[in-house]
Design an enzyme around this catalytic site. Structure first.
Site, PDB file in Angstrom:
ATOM      1  N   HIS A 135       0.809  -1.213   0.000  1.00  0.00           N
ATOM      2  CA  HIS A 135       0.000   0.000   0.000  1.00  0.00           C
ATOM      3  C   HIS A 135       0.845   1.268   0.000  1.00  0.00           C
ATOM      4  O   HIS A 135       0.435   2.289  -0.567  1.00  0.00           O
ATOM      5  CB  HIS A 135      -0.961  -0.020   1.185  1.00  0.00           C
ATOM      6  CG  HIS A 135      -2.035  -1.045   1.035  1.00  0.00           C
ATOM      7  ND1 HIS A 135      -2.642  -1.680   2.095  1.00  0.00           N
ATOM      8  CD2 HIS A 135      -2.621  -1.568  -0.098  1.00  0.00           C
ATOM      9  CE1 HIS A 135      -3.543  -2.533   1.647  1.00  0.00           C
ATOM     10  NE2 HIS A 135      -3.550  -2.481   0.328  1.00  0.00           N
ATOM     11  N   HIS A 142      -8.205  -7.401  -8.059  1.00  0.00           N
ATOM     12  CA  HIS A 142      -8.491  -8.368  -6.988  1.00  0.00           C
ATOM     13  C   HIS A 142      -8.837  -7.553  -5.744  1.00  0.00           C
ATOM     14  O   HIS A 142      -8.093  -7.512  -4.771  1.00  0.00           O
ATOM     15  CB  HIS A 142      -7.290  -9.280  -6.717  1.00  0.00           C
ATOM     16  CG  HIS A 142      -6.812 -10.017  -7.926  1.00  0.00           C
ATOM     17  ND1 HIS A 142      -5.762  -9.579  -8.710  1.00  0.00           N
ATOM     18  CD2 HIS A 142      -7.259 -11.152  -8.507  1.00  0.00           C
ATOM     19  CE1 HIS A 142      -5.575 -10.424  -9.715  1.00  0.00           C
ATOM     20  NE2 HIS A 142      -6.483 -11.386  -9.617  1.00  0.00           N
ATOM     21  N   SER A 164      -6.821  -1.755  -0.489  1.00  0.00           N
ATOM     22  CA  SER A 164      -6.386  -0.895  -1.590  1.00  0.00           C
ATOM     23  C   SER A 164      -7.526  -0.107  -2.230  1.00  0.00           C
ATOM     24  O   SER A 164      -7.327   1.067  -2.600  1.00  0.00           O
ATOM     25  CB  SER A 164      -5.625  -1.710  -2.644  1.00  0.00           C
ATOM     26  OG  SER A 164      -6.346  -2.858  -3.037  1.00  0.00           O
ATOM     27  N   GLU A 171     -13.965  -8.071  -8.375  1.00  0.00           N
ATOM     28  CA  GLU A 171     -13.859  -9.122  -7.359  1.00  0.00           C
ATOM     29  C   GLU A 171     -14.706 -10.310  -7.793  1.00  0.00           C
ATOM     30  O   GLU A 171     -15.876 -10.154  -8.135  1.00  0.00           O
ATOM     31  CB  GLU A 171     -14.320  -8.606  -5.997  1.00  0.00           C
ATOM     32  CG  GLU A 171     -14.320  -9.645  -4.893  1.00  0.00           C
ATOM     33  CD  GLU A 171     -12.968 -10.345  -4.741  1.00  0.00           C
ATOM     34  OE1 GLU A 171     -12.952 -11.592  -4.699  1.00  0.00           O
ATOM     35  OE2 GLU A 171     -11.929  -9.632  -4.675  1.00  0.00           O
ATOM     36  N   GLY A 177     -10.723 -10.964 -12.362  1.00  0.00           N
ATOM     37  CA  GLY A 177      -9.870  -9.825 -12.671  1.00  0.00           C
ATOM     38  C   GLY A 177      -8.854 -10.064 -13.761  1.00  0.00           C
ATOM     39  O   GLY A 177      -8.408  -9.117 -14.427  1.00  0.00           O
ATOM     40  N   ASP A 217      -3.287  -8.091  -7.385  1.00  0.00           N
ATOM     41  CA  ASP A 217      -2.887  -8.603  -6.071  1.00  0.00           C
ATOM     42  C   ASP A 217      -3.592  -9.931  -5.845  1.00  0.00           C
ATOM     43  O   ASP A 217      -4.487 -10.043  -5.016  1.00  0.00           O
ATOM     44  CB  ASP A 217      -3.276  -7.562  -5.004  1.00  0.00           C
ATOM     45  CG  ASP A 217      -2.995  -8.056  -3.600  1.00  0.00           C
ATOM     46  OD1 ASP A 217      -2.165  -8.956  -3.438  1.00  0.00           O
ATOM     47  OD2 ASP A 217      -3.636  -7.538  -2.661  1.00  0.00           O
TER      48      ASP A 217
END
Length: 275
Positions: free
Chosen positions: A18, A41, A98, A116, A142, A162
């Site tokens: 992050h 993600h 995020s 998602e 994703g 991610d």
């Protein structure tokens, strides 16, 4: 589909990821022109640190907990202030994922696209951003985004991947994603998070990336212990395609401090490498 980030929210890997992510977004804001961030993600968007899941692992205590308790040198504080401000805004019991961190940084002209696949997590994510006209939440795998949803109409932007690394295929999927983005969106910035368990495995994968001959690709890594035991998350890294020219110097400032704060043994270190 079984991975739930609620068990790991706020751990050392989140802190590292992050901070890098927010430096990328801050650089985008240097120009007035709008940009889009894709988070492919996205998870829940934010996480309760007092939840049953977080209590089972308590990984956040050695991550964001350690960071919030540590003195911060002025040069580092200037770089991570947007991150710490966003974390503190959620209160002591909430860690922003995020999507929430990025959304808090956007200006009125910027946009956020969240993806998602997990049905329960998608439902929560959609509720968390309901009514937000700058954010679009999509129930989709994703990995399909690079082939169908880029480039954005804003032209400028950032794509974050991610993945959970559950099935052993995500390293290959990231290679494919980089190739698709290079073809469809050559100027876009792409950020790929990856786990570091065994050093030899990671280095073999990084060598594969060098064979792509991408014109501007860098890896940034943080290890909290010597990366020997493959059963443990010993560190993590991010591949950045088309990184800002400022990123390396910013990481050279922030990462030595982060190593000291998050280290689990004397093998803690950081590495920045152009591929």
């Amino acid at each position: 589909m079984n991975y739930r980030h609620a068990y790991h929210a706020g751990n050392f890997a989140d802190v590292f990821k992050h901070i890098v992510l927010m430096r990328l977004v801050e650089y985008m804001k240097r120009k007035e022109k709008a940009f889009r961030v894709y988070d492919i993600h996205a998870g829940l968007g934010s996480y309760r640190l007092d939840s049953e899941e977080a209590a089972k692992t308590e990984e956040w205590k050695a991550g964001i907990g350690a960071v919030l308790d540590a003195p911060v040198p002025p040069a580092v504080a200037a770089l991570i202030a947007p991150y710490l401000d966003a974390v503190k805004a959620g209160g002591d019991a909430v860690y922003p994922g995020s999507p929430r961190l990025v959304r808090d940084l956007l200006r009125k002209q910027d946009r956020l696209s969240l993806y998602e696949l997990h049905p329960e997590d998608h439902a929560v994510l959609a509720r968390n951003f309901s009514g937000d006209f700058q954010t679009r939440v999509t129930h989709l795998d994703g990995w399909l985004v690079a082939g169908a949803h880029v480039p954005p109409k804003e032209k400028r932007g950032l794509l974050l991947a991610d993945p959970p690394f559950e099935d052993g295929q995500d390293f290959d999927r990231m290679v494919d994603l980089l190739q698709k983005c290079a073809h469809r969106w050559a100027g876009g910035t792409v950020a790929l998070w990856y786990p570091l368990k065994r050093r030899s495995h990671t280095d073999d994968w990084l060598e594969t990336l060098t064979m792509l001959k991408h014109p501007d690709l860098v890896s940034i890594e943080l290890t909290i212990r010597e990366p020997r035991a493959a059963s443990m998350l010993n560190g993590c890294g991010m591949i950045i395609a088309n990184p800002p020219y400022t990123l390396r110097s910013e990481m050279e400032t922030a990462l030595p401090w982060l190593v000291r704060v998050l280290r689990a043994d004397k093998g803690a270190a950081y590495r920045i490498k152009k591929l």
